[in-house]
Design an enzyme around this catalytic site. Structure first.
Site, mmCIF file in Angstrom:
data_model
loop_
_atom_site.group_PDB
_atom_site.id
_atom_site.type_symbol
_atom_site.label_atom_id
_atom_site.label_comp_id
_atom_site.label_asym_id
_atom_site.label_seq_id
_atom_site.Cartn_x
_atom_site.Cartn_y
_atom_site.Cartn_z
ATOM 1 N N ASP A 92 0.866 -1.185 0.000
ATOM 2 C CA ASP A 92 0.000 0.000 0.000
ATOM 3 C C ASP A 92 0.903 1.235 0.000
ATOM 4 O OD1 ASP A 92 -3.257 0.168 1.467
ATOM 5 O OD2 ASP A 92 -2.217 1.717 0.301
ATOM 6 N N ASP A 106 -2.857 4.827 -2.497
ATOM 7 C CA ASP A 106 -3.853 5.483 -1.651
ATOM 8 C C ASP A 106 -4.207 6.867 -2.197
ATOM 9 O OD1 ASP A 106 -5.158 5.254 1.020
ATOM 10 O OD2 ASP A 106 -4.050 7.105 1.388
ATOM 11 N N HIS A 165 -11.072 -2.256 3.456
ATOM 12 C CA HIS A 165 -10.960 -1.900 4.881
ATOM 13 C C HIS A 165 -11.679 -0.604 5.231
ATOM 14 C CE1 HIS A 165 -8.063 0.441 2.744
ATOM 15 N NE2 HIS A 165 -7.909 1.203 3.796
ATOM 16 N N ASP A 166 -12.193 0.081 4.172
ATOM 17 C CA ASP A 166 -12.914 1.346 4.404
ATOM 18 C C ASP A 166 -14.422 1.167 4.310
ATOM 19 O OD1 ASP A 166 -10.555 3.263 2.434
ATOM 20 O OD2 ASP A 166 -10.586 2.871 4.593
ATOM 21 N N GLU A 213 -6.295 4.204 -6.117
ATOM 22 C CA GLU A 213 -7.584 4.434 -5.458
ATOM 23 C C GLU A 213 -8.071 5.795 -5.918
ATOM 24 O OE1 GLU A 213 -7.619 5.616 -1.412
ATOM 25 O OE2 GLU A 213 -9.605 4.791 -1.019
HETATM 26 O O1 TEU Z 1 -9.171 6.197 1.825
HETATM 27 C C1 TEU Z 1 -9.527 7.329 1.075
HETATM 28 C C2 TEU Z 1 -10.820 7.803 1.468
HETATM 29 O O2 TEU Z 1 -11.246 8.788 0.953
HETATM 30 C C3 TEU Z 1 -11.618 7.042 2.451
HETATM 31 O O3 TEU Z 1 -11.144 7.378 3.735
HETATM 32 C C4 TEU Z 1 -13.055 7.405 2.302
HETATM 33 O O4 TEU Z 1 -13.158 8.794 2.171
HETATM 34 C C5 TEU Z 1 -13.805 7.070 3.523
HETATM 35 O O5 TEU Z 1 -13.184 5.988 4.141
HETATM 36 C C6 TEU Z 1 -15.222 6.751 3.095
HETATM 37 O O6 TEU Z 1 -15.563 5.502 3.549
HETATM 38 C C7 TEU Z 1 -7.776 5.959 1.856
HETATM 39 C C8 TEU Z 1 -7.545 4.737 2.724
HETATM 40 O O7 TEU Z 1 -8.138 3.603 2.096
HETATM 41 C C9 TEU Z 1 -8.164 5.026 4.071
HETATM 42 O O8 TEU Z 1 -8.097 3.880 4.911
HETATM 43 C C10 TEU Z 1 -7.399 6.189 4.701
HETATM 44 O O9 TEU Z 1 -8.057 6.542 5.903
HETATM 45 C C11 TEU Z 1 -7.373 7.399 3.765
HETATM 46 O O10 TEU Z 1 -7.114 7.096 2.406
HETATM 47 C C12 TEU Z 1 -6.249 8.331 4.182
HETATM 48 O O11 TEU Z 1 -5.032 7.685 3.927
#
Ligand code: TEU
Ligand code: CA
Length: 541
Positions: free
Chosen positions: A98, A200, A316-317, A242
């Site tokens: 990542d 990311d 994971h989000d 992403e």
């Molecule tokens: O996520 C990008 C992001 O925009 C997400 O946080 C999203 O806005 C939110 O989770 C909606 O569900 C990436 C990573 O995947 C996330 O885990 C990080 O928190 C974020 O970037 C910052 O690095």
């Protein structure tokens, strides 16, 4: 379009903190991951997307990196990480790291230097701005984790930008020296034999904050082409960006081979379907299957030869899709298998998020003290202050909170699901005695074996990787499509609902490939599909 290994594999995402704790401190670690490579080999995946394992204060669970070339002590050592890569390689599993380079942790050496003053050589590695005329924040940019995207630095009388937490200062990609240091770091990881990078929020690196521009900035693709040539371009690596705002047209800019940028992107159009158009992710509306069908079809048909799809329901989000749009109560197994069949039979690289393959479900909370995710906790306080009821806020969290995906992997029915012998850093889902990998492996009819079969089919049947997608006209709740390749035709049918649905095509069945019930499938005319029924049949041409 030339062919690549990353078009033929299925990728498995590991969230290391929650995967397997080998040393009894309640936190997943690298040795725990190595212990489970045999399980992943049995599943059949060809690559692992590994969420961050770098040194971090864990303000955002590792997405706030303080040293890109050191391993977080809780996770283990660099030697254990290199051993993991080697052990995965022995099993023909590549490790995709990542890459979080839109921002660092505020504890990164660069930011510690930058805060020392305006004339520090690292100052311009980050985004600083003077206060507005009224002394307040420079402009209206907001953080994804609530509040303004600007944090006051009294020592220098300026604000610094953080599109995420205030401990995640945004890097200034306009700074060429900073970019070169990022590329050097990437090359040191490539030299360790990794299989690629998941990037990311990479759509943000072209930001022009003073103009309020964050995603898809004017120099974004210039930076990515520079990165390609300076790092992974000389290797055949899987690079997936992403890109939350991507449309098929924008996706082509990232993944058309001749542009020499990335292999593919994660787009989120389907993921936003249960969010009110004028609201935040927490503002819910029902997902309409007809809309899901339209969006999936658009992405299957519009990328064409100018790019490559990633295919996912979970990460994971995101809340677990089985609970979100499936039926994790009365039809848990059937709806989980339907989701798997519908997704894996499409054209693109499928991604499985840890626990998806055994039908893990969301974990509701009743008090905010059970939450661990900064996004959730900040939203809770922000919305309480705005007058939302706690019940409303908890309902939103239980539907969409990121902790739903981050509960520890459920390995067996022993205490804490075999994840740890200590108290886990975040609570287990209480259904681990029933839903766990050991039970799944012991049940030939389990969701695990549906995923294993789909992955095996992808290795054996070129039509799954290269076949053209053609939508079948059906009632709203049924998604059905053909895949066609060198005269072979497969029909995929999925009832995306709790109710029986009508379905009919003229084709004759030549062979049943896979299904989520155990039915005699003989005739495709005037069928009544069972709730969540999904099947794939080879039809006579
Ligand atoms: O996520 C990008 C992001 O925009 C997400 O946080 C999203 O806005 C939110 O989770 C909606 O569900 C990436 C990573 O995947 C996330 O885990 C990080 O928190 C974020 O970037 C910052 O690095
Ligand atoms: Ca541990």
């Amino acid at each position: 379009m030339e062919k690549h290994w990353w078009q033929e594999v299925v990728v498995y995402q590991i969230y290391p903190r929650s995967f397997r704790d080998s040393n009894g401190d309640g936190i997943g670690d690298i040795t725990g991951m190595t212990e489970k490579l045999e399980y992943l080999e049995k599943l059949g995946i060809g690559a692992i997307w590994l969420s961050p394992v770098y040194q971090s204060p864990n303000d955002d669970n590792g997405y706030d990196i303080s040293d890109y070339e050191a391993i977080l002590a809780e996770f283990g050592t660099m030697a254990e990480m290199e051993h993991f890569i080697a052990e995965a390689d022995k099993r023909h599993i590549k490790v995709v790291m990542d890459l979080v380079v839109n921002h660092t942790s505020d504890e990164h050496a660069w930011f510690v230097e930058a805060k020392k003053g305006k004339d520090n050589p690292y100052r311009d590695y980050y985004v600083w701005a003077d206060p507005a005329a009224d002394g307040g924040v420079p402009n209206g940019l907001g953080s994804a984790f609530s509040g303004p995207a600007w944090e006051w630095d009294a020592a220098s009388g300026q604000y610094y930008l953080h599109l995420f937490s205030k401990k995640q200062p945004d890097l200034n990609w306009q700074n060429q020296k900073m970019r070169q240091e990022i590329y050097a770091m990437m090359n040191s990881w490539i030299a360790k034999g990794i299989g690629g990078f998941r990037m990311d929020v990479i759509d943000l690196i072209g930001k022009i904050p003073e103009k309020g521009i964050t995603g898809n900035g004017p120099q974004l693709h210039e930076f990515l082409q520079e990165m390609h040539h300076a790092t992974f371009g000389a290797h055949d690596l899987l690079t997936v960006g992403e890109t939350w705002g991507a449309t098929p047209e924008i996706a082509k800019l990232y993944s058309a081979p001749e542009r020499k940028e990335l292999s593919m992107v994660f787009q989120f159009e389907h993921i936003g379907l249960d969010q009110k158009p004028d609201g935040e992710k927490w503002d819910l509306q029902p997902m309409r299957v007809a809309e899901l069908k339209r969006i999936l079809t658009k992405w299957q048909t519009e990328l064409g030869q100018d790019g490559w799809n990633s295919l996912f329901w979970n990460n994971h989000d995101l809340p677990r899709m089985l609970s979100r749009w499936g039926n994790d109560q009365t039809y848990r197994s059937q709806s989980a298998k339907m989701l798997a069949i519908l997704l894996h039979m499409m054209k693109g690289t499928p991604y499985i998020y840890q626990g998806e393959e055994i039908g893990m479900t969301n974990t509701p909370i009743t008090t905010i003290s059970e939450a661990r995710d900064i996004e959730t906790i900040n939203m809770y306080h922000e919305r309480l202050a705005k007058g939302y009821s706690e019940a409303e806020i908890l309902a939103s969290i239980n539907a969409k909170g990121r902790d739903n995906a981050r509960r520890p992997m459920q390995w067996d029915a022993s205490l804490n699901g075999g994840f740890t012998t200590d108290t886990p850093w975040i609570g287990m889902n209480e259904n681990y005695p029933v839903i766990n990998a050991e039970a799944a492996l012991a049940d030939p009819n389990s969701i695990f074996y549906t995923y294993q079969k789909l992955i095996r089919l992808r290795k054996e049947q070129p039509i799954m990787v290269w076949g053209e997608f053609k939508l079948v006209d059906t009632v709203d709740e049924v998604i059905s499509y053909y895949r066609e390749y060198e005269g072979e035709r497969w029909l995929i049918v999925a009832n995306f609902s709790d109710d029986a649905q009508l379905f009919s095509v003229e084709d004759e069945i030549a062979e049943v490939i896979i299904q989520n019930y155990e039915l005699e499938l003989t005739d495709l005319k005037d069928m009544t599909l069972k709730p969540w029924q999904a099947f794939v049949v080879k039809v006579t041409a």
